[in-house]
Motif scaffolding. Structure first.
Motif, PDB file in Angstrom:
ATOM      1  N   THR A  94      -1.667  -6.729  -5.562  1.00  0.00           N
ATOM      2  CA  THR A  94      -2.123  -5.525  -4.860  1.00  0.00           C
ATOM      3  C   THR A  94      -1.587  -5.608  -3.428  1.00  0.00           C
ATOM      4  O   THR A  94      -0.406  -5.427  -3.213  1.00  0.00           O
ATOM      5  CB  THR A  94      -3.656  -5.380  -4.886  1.00  0.00           C
ATOM      6  OG1 THR A  94      -4.266  -6.597  -4.419  1.00  0.00           O
ATOM      7  CG2 THR A  94      -4.154  -5.062  -6.286  1.00  0.00           C
ATOM      8  N   ASP A 137      -2.667   0.889 -10.628  1.00  0.00           N
ATOM      9  CA  ASP A 137      -2.886   0.508  -9.239  1.00  0.00           C
ATOM     10  C   ASP A 137      -4.283  -0.064  -9.148  1.00  0.00           C
ATOM     11  O   ASP A 137      -5.282   0.663  -9.174  1.00  0.00           O
ATOM     12  CB  ASP A 137      -2.743   1.725  -8.321  1.00  0.00           C
ATOM     13  CG  ASP A 137      -3.052   1.394  -6.869  1.00  0.00           C
ATOM     14  OD1 ASP A 137      -3.141   0.183  -6.549  1.00  0.00           O
ATOM     15  OD2 ASP A 137      -3.202   2.326  -6.066  1.00  0.00           O
ATOM     16  N   ARG A 194       2.723   1.873  -5.454  1.00  0.00           N
ATOM     17  CA  ARG A 194       1.432   1.588  -6.078  1.00  0.00           C
ATOM     18  C   ARG A 194       1.452   1.790  -7.587  1.00  0.00           C
ATOM     19  O   ARG A 194       0.601   1.244  -8.297  1.00  0.00           O
ATOM     20  CB  ARG A 194       0.334   2.427  -5.424  1.00  0.00           C
ATOM     21  CG  ARG A 194       0.091   2.009  -3.974  1.00  0.00           C
ATOM     22  CD  ARG A 194      -0.954   2.860  -3.286  1.00  0.00           C
ATOM     23  NE  ARG A 194      -2.284   2.533  -3.765  1.00  0.00           N
ATOM     24  CZ  ARG A 194      -3.385   2.633  -3.028  1.00  0.00           C
ATOM     25  NH1 ARG A 194      -3.290   3.047  -1.767  1.00  0.00           N
ATOM     26  NH2 ARG A 194      -4.567   2.352  -3.522  1.00  0.00           N
ATOM     27  N   GLU A 217       0.807  -1.215   0.000  1.00  0.00           N
ATOM     28  CA  GLU A 217       0.000   0.000   0.000  1.00  0.00           C
ATOM     29  C   GLU A 217       0.844   1.271   0.000  1.00  0.00           C
ATOM     30  O   GLU A 217       0.304   2.373  -0.002  1.00  0.00           O
ATOM     31  CB  GLU A 217      -0.937   0.003   1.209  1.00  0.00           C
ATOM     32  CG  GLU A 217      -1.965  -1.114   1.176  1.00  0.00           C
ATOM     33  CD  GLU A 217      -2.948  -1.044   2.330  1.00  0.00           C
ATOM     34  OE1 GLU A 217      -4.135  -0.838   2.071  1.00  0.00           O
ATOM     35  OE2 GLU A 217      -2.509  -1.198   3.478  1.00  0.00           O
TER      36      GLU A 217
END
Length: 460
Positions: free
Chosen positions: A312, A263, A195, A190
């Motif tokens: 992710t 992202d 990202r 994160e």
């Protein structure tokens, strides 16, 4: 967009109560739900799409990878059962020898399981129904229900409105650790600087009326020359002419797009990824028809409903799997699933790929799926606790099925009070997994290899 806010007061009805609720109906979530139900838990699965299967169906990635390391099968149980069901329904001709990224600088030959994604949808429905899983499709998970340091269910929205499902255990199979992150579980991936440097996304498409055998017969050097020429001309987007074929060898399901700088935790980026992907597909299709033997008379038969996302978030769990542990074949007393590879990292912003096979099957411990302090939730799929490099070898759908099997069994036991974060009862999880036919350790894989009939894998 605008920086103003609105204040809402919402009264959300509780729709039902379950032992286990699974958020996400992809390969990992599907197997988790079936495993939990077979272990005696009243189970529901919540999926945003109109079918189960995830990347295999909605994403149209028409092959399962991660079942074999060399000639050694590493996935058993419900995942392997799914391959047999799909074959029995006419959706696959079985496992094949397949050269990944053949036109790249470092191709590798693996064993894959190519299939017709439409048949996988049917097989997924059947296995969930037979297990007694309640399936909620077209339902978007909004947030977890959290009380103190415990997850107690989730909130969803669908055409009927907003509702909550209470649960003794929740399986986060979202791929993005969406529920775990909102419940307060620390996550990697994160950082704002990272990202925009994620691995690229891929929008898969299907070409019909392809002479697959003509293309397969081309020398690898010719395929690489074609790929490099396409990249240089700006008509291809990475060094790949990769595709797999549905039964009959007249279709090519193509993994040829490459959408960088995305992202996938940003809704605007995801929207752009879909649009850019379709623009790339248009260019690739024209190149294939004009330049690549076997595609002269082909037509665009379909584009995946959803772009494929490689990375992710990943949770920071009780243990973080590393590349060194994979390479060294480290053994774990709480191993609950096996990975096969390949190690697969796509170059962010470039046209290359790092691709290699681990020397042996590798063990994945239950501790990689469990947070350190938030009870009531277990994570599966590509969001488990692993370094970026290790995740490149553990995110394949075959491995995800093994992880889902473990998550479902753990969740069922925890719902009965037989497992907790402090006392995960890994020995009991392993026992139930083996009863359900899963392979949980390197020793299990060796035994399975000795008992398996020789696999006659023909070339894809």
């Amino acid at each position: 967009m605008g920086g103003s806010f609105i204040t809402e007061q919402i009264t959300t009805p509780v729709l039902a109560e379950y032992d286990v609720v699974v958020a996400g109906g992809g390969a990992s979530g599907l197997v988790a739900a079936v495993a939990a139900a077979r272990a005696g838990a009243r189970t529901a699965i919540v999926e945003r799409s109109g079918c189960l299967g995830g990347t295999a169906t909605v994403g149209m990635v028409a092959q399962w990878v991660g079942f074999f390391n060399g000639s050694v099968r590493v996935v058993g149980g419900i995942g392997y059962e799914l391959t047999q069901r799909v074959t029995a329904l006419g959706g696959s001709e079985g496992f094949r020898s397949y050269t990944m990224a053949e036109a790249s600088s470092q191709p590798i030959t693996i064993t894959n399981f190519p299939f017709n994604p439409e048949v996988v949808k049917i097989a997924a429905d059947e296995i969930a129904r037979e297990a007694g899983v309640d399936v909620l499709l077209h339902s978007h998970v909004v947030r977890p229900l959290v009380a103190g340091d415990r997850v107690e269910g989730l909130v969803l929205e669908n055409v009927s409105g907003r509702g909550a499902l209470r649960a003794r255990m929740v399986v986060d199979a979202s791929g993005d650790a969406a529920l775990a992150a909102r419940a307060g579980v620390p996550c990697e991936g994160e950082d704002p600087g990272f990202r925009r440097r994620r691995q690229p996304c891929t929008l898969v498409f299907r070409m019909s009326n392809v002479d697959v055998r003509t293309f397969r017969a081309l020398p690898r050097e010719q395929k690489r020359a074609l790929a490099l020429a396409g990249v240089q001309e700006g008509r291809l987007f990475w060094e790949s002419l990769s595709f797999c074929s549905t039964p009959g060898d007249t279709d090519a399901v193509c993994l040829m797009s490459r959408i960088s700088g995305i992202d996938a935790l940003d809704a605007g980026d995801l929207s752009r990824a879909e649009q850019i992907g379709r623009q790339q597909v248009q260019s690739i299709v024209q190149f294939l028809r004009e330049c690549v033997p076997g595609f002269e008379r082909s037509v665009l038969g379909g584009i995946a409903q959803r772009v494929g996302v490689r990375e992710t978030r990943r949770i920071v769990g009780q243990h973080t799997l590393t590349e060194a542990e994979i390479v060294e074949g480290v053994r774990f007393t709480d191993a609950v699933a096996l990975g096969a590879g390949p190690m697969d990292l796509h170059e962010p912003g470039g046209t290359g790929i790092a691709l290699w096979m681990p020397p042996t099957p590798f063990e994945i411990p239950l501790a990689c799926q469990l947070p350190s302090s938030v009870e009531g939730i277990v994570v599966t799929g590509r969001a488990i606790s692993a370094t970026r490099e290790a995740n490149g070898g553990a995110r394949h759908m075959g491995t995800a099925m093994g992880l889902g099997h473990a998550a479902g069994v753990y969740a069922a036991l925890a719902a009965k009070g037989e497992a907790t974060l402090r006392e995960p009862a890994a020995h009991k999880v392993r026992e139930v997994l083996r009863e359900q036919g899963a392979l949980v350790s390197a020793d299990d894989a060796v035994t399975a290899a000795a008992n398996d009939a020789p696999m006659m894998a023909r070339a894809a």
